[in-house]
Design a protein around this motif. Structure first.
Motif, short mmCIF file in Angstrom:
data_model
loop_
_atom_site.label_atom_id
_atom_site.label_comp_id
_atom_site.label_asym_id
_atom_site.label_seq_id
_atom_site.Cartn_x
_atom_site.Cartn_y
_atom_site.Cartn_z
N LYS A 89 0.83 -1.19 0.00
CA LYS A 89 0.00 0.00 0.00
C LYS A 89 0.87 1.25 0.00
O LYS A 89 2.03 1.22 0.44
CB LYS A 89 -0.90 0.03 1.24
CG LYS A 89 -1.89 -1.11 1.32
CD LYS A 89 -2.86 -0.91 2.48
CE LYS A 89 -3.93 -1.99 2.51
NZ LYS A 89 -4.97 -1.72 3.53
N ASP A 90 0.27 2.35 -0.48
CA ASP A 90 0.94 3.63 -0.30
C ASP A 90 0.62 4.14 1.10
O ASP A 90 -0.11 3.51 1.87
CB ASP A 90 0.53 4.64 -1.38
CG ASP A 90 -0.97 4.94 -1.38
OD1 ASP A 90 -1.64 4.68 -0.37
OD2 ASP A 90 -1.46 5.43 -2.41
N THR A 91 1.17 5.29 1.46
CA THR A 91 1.03 5.78 2.83
C THR A 91 -0.36 6.32 3.13
O THR A 91 -0.66 6.66 4.27
CB THR A 91 2.07 6.88 3.11
OG1 THR A 91 1.98 7.90 2.10
CG2 THR A 91 3.48 6.29 3.11
N TYR B 239 6.22 3.22 0.84
CA TYR B 239 5.21 2.17 0.78
C TYR B 239 5.29 1.31 2.04
O TYR B 239 6.28 1.33 2.77
CB TYR B 239 5.40 1.31 -0.47
CG TYR B 239 5.34 2.12 -1.74
CD1 TYR B 239 4.12 2.41 -2.34
CD2 TYR B 239 6.50 2.61 -2.34
CE1 TYR B 239 4.06 3.16 -3.50
CE2 TYR B 239 6.45 3.36 -3.49
CZ TYR B 239 5.23 3.64 -4.07
OH TYR B 239 5.17 4.39 -5.22
N LEU C 196 1.51 5.85 -10.85
CA LEU C 196 1.93 5.07 -9.69
C LEU C 196 2.91 3.96 -10.04
O LEU C 196 3.74 3.58 -9.23
CB LEU C 196 0.71 4.46 -9.00
CG LEU C 196 -0.31 5.43 -8.39
CD1 LEU C 196 -1.53 4.66 -7.91
CD2 LEU C 196 0.31 6.20 -7.23
N LEU D 189 7.06 0.15 -8.87
CA LEU D 189 6.43 1.28 -8.19
C LEU D 189 7.21 2.56 -8.46
O LEU D 189 8.44 2.56 -8.51
CB LEU D 189 6.38 1.04 -6.68
CG LEU D 189 5.54 -0.16 -6.22
CD1 LEU D 189 5.83 -0.46 -4.76
CD2 LEU D 189 4.06 0.12 -6.44
N GLY E 115 8.49 6.78 -4.10
CA GLY E 115 7.58 7.03 -2.99
C GLY E 115 7.84 6.10 -1.83
O GLY E 115 8.77 5.28 -1.85
N SER F 9 11.03 2.12 0.57
CA SER F 9 10.90 3.19 -0.41
C SER F 9 11.25 2.67 -1.79
O SER F 9 12.06 1.74 -1.93
CB SER F 9 11.81 4.37 -0.07
OG SER F 9 11.44 4.95 1.15
#
Length: 456
Positions: free
Chosen positions: A358-360, A400, A437, A395, A398, A427
């Motif tokens: 998942k992302d943050t 994660y 994304l 990805l 970002g 990351s």
């Protein structure tokens, strides 16, 4: 007696909403005759019973914040919003608002069914404090956003539910509100209009508008909101980071906990829940049991629950050499390794091991379960094993987090032996700036052909 105060006199300028110990009581009558008796003989024996829709709710929202309000039906969400809007007065407590409030509390609220859409635009905008000249200047933009065409001059009683929402939302966002309140109204619109509304909400948010967003869609709350408030039984059950609050709410709804059972609250929310010693104690227990699975002291699991906590011994993301890494470059091999200790009496035929990345904000980006693929047979001797999932990092740049889960798939809905949201963090780094994304495998090819003679 509740007092409506000028916020500029009681708080810092950046605060746009201040709710202080607000409570709301309704009198419930079993029959219309009981209501009449109470009116005629108000000092005699009560003919009604009390229902407290809100109990001692406090909330502070600063300028430009987007706050999600979540909770089951009947939890007090709509009552709180109506008090903030001024359509209800609290039985106790104080409400302070700084600036114009535009609200979408329910479908068509404030519309006169006999008036045309055009007339309702002028009526609603005037009620929200706009002058006739201001409405005239913005009418074309409102009409264009609503996309109801010639129906703008038809009575709104002829409108579909989607047309109601489009027109009401168009008015609300064009009155230059300091506070925008949305209560589930966007759920009625179609997918294209919802996307259009969410984009507009983001624009308003960036311009400094304070937004209260009520929705049962956890994904929308996580996407739009930095902070969330969970109401249950008219009380604030949890307040804090939107990801953490919605994670606990999702657990609560999945497990079907009773109202009287305390749940764990996130460590970052514990300070704001003074007086709830039992909840804080359980939060500490959850945090301590999850600590070995976190990558650092500051990155503990956001949520950790299940019927057999401890079944997932470890959860790691490794590189191709099976080394633990905190940063992965574009297209680098990744291994998700979960070490499992099966509880006694597990039905292995219904067993599933799952992970997601998942992302943050809590959005699922990659999900894989052994149940879906049917590629693993758990019918072997012994209760301890490791399972590895192999993939490449596609990805974008970002931060994660990894979700690890041990599932019982014997029913239509998975039940969890253990669920860890934020088992570890990592990351992704991509050297050049990329949109989107993901970094999908895409090849490029250009074909140049000579034009036929008859086309020259």
């Amino acid at each position: 007696m509740p007092v409506l105060m000028d916020l500029n006199q009681v708080s810092e300028p950046e605060t746009t909403i201040q709710v202080t110990h607000a409570s709301k009581r309704f009198d419930i009558y079993d029959t219309p005759l009981d209501r009449l008796k109470h009116i005629v003989f108000p000092k005699r024996t009560r003919y009604s019973r009390e229902f407290w829709a809100l109990r001692d709710v406090s909330l502070s929202v600063t300028r430009g914040e987007t706050v999600g309000i979540i909770g089951r039906n009947g939890s007090g969400k709509s009552t709180l919003l109506q008090i903030i809007c001024g359509t209800l007065r609290p039985t106790a407590g104080d409400i302070a608002i700084n600036g114009r409030v535009a609200a979408l509390l329910e479908l068509g609220a404030g519309f006169n069914l006999e008036f045309s859409g055009r007339e309702n635009v002028y009526l609603n905008a005037a009620m929200l404090g706009m002058t006739a000249d201001q409405i005239e200047r913005k009418f074309a933009s409102i009409e264009q956003f609503a996309e109801i065409g010639d129906f703008i001059d038809q009575p709104v009683k002829t409108y579909s539910s989607g047309m109601y929402v489009r027109l009401a939302f168009a008015v609300a966002i064009h009155v230059d509100p300091a506070v925008l309140i949305i209560d589930e109204a966007l759920a009625v619109g179609d997918a294209r209009f919802q996307a259009k509304c969410f984009n507009k909400i983001r624009e308003l948010k960036e311009s400094g508008v304070t937004i209260l967003f009520v929705s049962h869609d956890v994904g929308s709350v996580r996407t739009l909101c930095e902070r969330a408030v969970w109401l249950d039984g008219g009380r604030v059950r949890m307040e804090g980071n939107a990801f953490a609050v919605t994670a606990q709410y999702t657990q609560f709804m999945s497990e079907g906990l009773g109202e009287s059972e305390p749940i764990g609250i996130s460590s970052q929310s514990a300070d704001s829940a003074a007086g709830h010693d039992e909840e804080a104690k359980q939060s500490d227990q959850i945090t301590e049991s999850a600590r070995p699975l976190a990558s650092s002291a500051n990155e503990e699991p956001i949520n950790h629950w299940g019927t057999h906590i401890g079944s997932i011994v470890s959860a790691q993301i490794l590189d191709a050499a099976c080394r633990r890494q905190s940063v992965f470059t574009a297209f680098e091999p990744m291994i998700v390794r979960l070490a499992i200790q099966l509880p006694e009496g597990v039905d292995r035929r219904a067993l599933s091991v799952a992970f997601s990345i998942k992302d943050t904000k809590g959005t699922d980006l990659i999900v894989r379960t052994t149940h879906d693929e049917k590629g693993v047979d758990f019918d072997f001797d012994g209760s301890e094993f490791e399972i590895e999932f192999y993939l490449r990092n596609q990805l974008n740049t970002g931060r994660y987090l990894l979700v690890a889960a041990l599932e019982d798939r014997s029913g239509a809905v998975p039940q969890y032996y253990e669920y860890i949201e934020g088992a570890c963090y990592f990351s992704s780094y991509v050297e050049s700036d990329r949109y989107g994304l993901f970094l999908p495998d895409i090849t490029e090819k250009i074909r140049v052909e000579e034009m036929p003679l008859d086309r020259q």
